[in-house]
Structures are given as structure tokens and as C-alpha cells.
Design a protein around this motif. Structure first.
Motif, short mmCIF file in Angstrom:
data_model
loop_
_atom_site.label_atom_id
_atom_site.label_comp_id
_atom_site.label_asym_id
_atom_site.label_seq_id
_atom_site.Cartn_x
_atom_site.Cartn_y
_atom_site.Cartn_z
N TYR A 192 46.33 7.94 5.96
CA TYR A 192 45.09 8.61 5.59
C TYR A 192 44.12 8.56 6.76
O TYR A 192 43.93 7.51 7.37
CB TYR A 192 44.47 7.90 4.37
N LEU A 193 43.53 9.70 7.06
CA LEU A 193 42.45 9.79 8.05
C LEU A 193 41.26 10.46 7.39
O LEU A 193 41.41 11.39 6.60
CB LEU A 193 42.88 10.58 9.28
N MET A 194 40.08 10.02 7.78
CA MET A 194 38.83 10.54 7.22
C MET A 194 38.35 11.74 8.01
O MET A 194 38.39 11.72 9.25
CB MET A 194 37.78 9.42 7.25
N LYS A 195 37.88 12.79 7.30
CA LYS A 195 37.21 13.94 7.92
C LYS A 195 35.73 13.61 8.02
O LYS A 195 35.20 12.99 7.10
CB LYS A 195 37.31 15.19 7.03
N PRO A 196 35.01 14.10 8.97
CA PRO A 196 35.58 14.64 10.20
C PRO A 196 36.13 13.49 11.01
O PRO A 196 35.52 12.42 11.08
CB PRO A 196 34.40 15.31 10.90
N GLY A 197 37.24 13.70 11.59
CA GLY A 197 37.88 12.61 12.32
C GLY A 197 37.91 12.87 13.81
O GLY A 197 37.59 13.96 14.28
N ASP A 198 38.30 11.86 14.50
CA ASP A 198 38.49 11.94 15.93
C ASP A 198 39.75 12.76 16.19
O ASP A 198 40.84 12.43 15.70
CB ASP A 198 38.62 10.52 16.49
N ILE A 199 39.63 13.83 16.97
CA ILE A 199 40.75 14.73 17.24
C ILE A 199 41.90 13.99 17.92
O ILE A 199 43.07 14.21 17.59
CB ILE A 199 40.29 15.93 18.10
N GLU A 200 41.59 13.12 18.84
CA GLU A 200 42.66 12.37 19.54
C GLU A 200 43.44 11.48 18.58
O GLU A 200 44.66 11.37 18.68
CB GLU A 200 42.07 11.55 20.68
N PHE A 259 47.23 12.29 4.52
CA PHE A 259 46.01 12.77 3.86
C PHE A 259 44.92 12.82 4.90
O PHE A 259 44.74 11.89 5.69
CB PHE A 259 45.59 11.83 2.72
N PHE A 260 44.18 13.94 4.91
CA PHE A 260 43.05 14.14 5.83
C PHE A 260 41.92 14.69 4.98
O PHE A 260 41.92 15.87 4.62
CB PHE A 260 43.47 15.12 6.94
N SER A 261 40.98 13.82 4.62
CA SER A 261 39.97 14.22 3.63
C SER A 261 38.63 13.56 3.91
O SER A 261 38.56 12.48 4.51
CB SER A 261 40.46 13.83 2.23
N SER A 262 37.58 14.20 3.43
CA SER A 262 36.23 13.66 3.64
C SER A 262 35.83 12.66 2.58
O SER A 262 34.91 11.87 2.79
CB SER A 262 35.21 14.81 3.67
N SER A 263 36.51 12.67 1.46
CA SER A 263 36.16 11.69 0.42
C SER A 263 37.39 11.39 -0.44
O SER A 263 38.15 12.28 -0.78
CB SER A 263 35.03 12.22 -0.46
N VAL A 264 37.51 10.12 -0.75
CA VAL A 264 38.58 9.66 -1.63
C VAL A 264 37.98 8.63 -2.58
O VAL A 264 37.43 7.62 -2.13
CB VAL A 264 39.74 9.03 -0.83
N PRO A 265 38.06 8.89 -3.89
CA PRO A 265 37.53 7.90 -4.85
C PRO A 265 38.27 6.57 -4.70
O PRO A 265 39.43 6.52 -4.29
CB PRO A 265 37.83 8.54 -6.21
N ASP A 266 37.59 5.48 -5.06
CA ASP A 266 38.18 4.14 -4.93
C ASP A 266 39.52 4.03 -5.64
O ASP A 266 40.45 3.40 -5.14
CB ASP A 266 37.22 3.07 -5.47
N THR A 267 39.62 4.63 -6.82
CA THR A 267 40.89 4.55 -7.56
C THR A 267 42.02 5.21 -6.78
O THR A 267 43.15 4.75 -6.80
CB THR A 267 40.77 5.20 -8.95
N GLU A 268 41.71 6.28 -6.08
CA GLU A 268 42.73 6.98 -5.29
C GLU A 268 43.01 6.23 -3.99
O GLU A 268 44.12 6.30 -3.47
CB GLU A 268 42.32 8.43 -5.04
#
Length: 127
Positions: free
Chosen positions: A100-108, A80-89
């Protein structure tokens, strides 16, 4: 043989970034929602699936649930690569042990995690 990556996102800038990022190392396909992605994973084996969470038609979580039902090994090849994820998810991500990685993320970091998923350590014994 080149690796295959499925990018599931409805944001054109993210799609362009991802396809450019992996252009030299893998063949990429794009689905702009979970429903289209589900049809693709039914027909093609991908070495990596990178999915946004919030999309119209079918979100990333529903896509993941249905895709794993079709092929349980997808769990190990999913990110998963997303800018927001609700707590339940987030609870779901933790419980299911999905990357899971957060957008915007570090490219490396994105490249490293993608490589780890596509090239897991060998567990077999060579003869």
C-alpha cells in the motif's frame, strides 16, 4: 516482452499520471472501477495491478478479494494506491500483507515499488 500493468482508478488525473509514468516501461490498461477490473483480470495476466480503494460500483478491497479468489497469485502483483483507507481496512491490508502506498505519493517510491513487484528476485536454480 513488455510488462503489463492494470491501473484501477476513477480519477482522470491519476490515470493520466500513471499511464505517463509507465509509458516507457510497460503496456498499461485502465479500469475505472473494480467490476471492470475484475473482468479484465479474468482474461489477462498483469505483471502489476495498481488500485485505488474508494471507487463507485466496486471498491478496491472488494475487487482485490474477488480477484484473489480467481487467481491467488494476484496477491503478489497487487498494489493499493489511495488517499484514504479506513482503519478497519488498514487492518485488512496488514493481515493480507498487501502493498500500500498513500496518494499523493513520491513518484520515485511508486516506481521503485512497481519495479520490485514486476521484477521479483529469482528463486529458481539456473541450469
Amino acid at each position: 516482452m513488455r510488462k503489463r500493468i492494470l491501473i484501477v482508478d476513477d480519477s482522470e488525473p491519476v490515470i493520466h499520471l500513471m499511464t505517463a509514468l509507465f509509458r516507457d516501461s510497460a503496456d498499461t490498461e485502465v479500469a475505472r472501477n473494480g467490476r471492470a477490473a475484475l473482468e479484465l483480470v479474468k482474461e489477462t495476466m498483469y505483471d502489476l495491478i495498481i488500485s485505488d480503494v474508494e471507487m463507485r460500483i466496486m471498491d478496491g478491497f472488494e475487487f482485490f478479494r474477488r480477484a484473489v479468489t480467481c487467481d491467488p497469485s494476484i496477491r503478489e502483483r497487487f498494489l493499493f494506491f489511495s488517499s484514504s483507507v479506513p482503519d478497519t481496512e488498514m487492518d485488512f491490508i496488514t493481515r493480507e500483507n498487501v502493498r500500500y502506498l498513500m496518494k499523493p505519493g513520491d513518484i520515485e517510491t511508486l516506481q521503485r515499488v512497481a519495479s520490485e513487484i514486476m521484477n521479483p528476485p529469482s528463486t529458481g536454480v539456473l541450469t
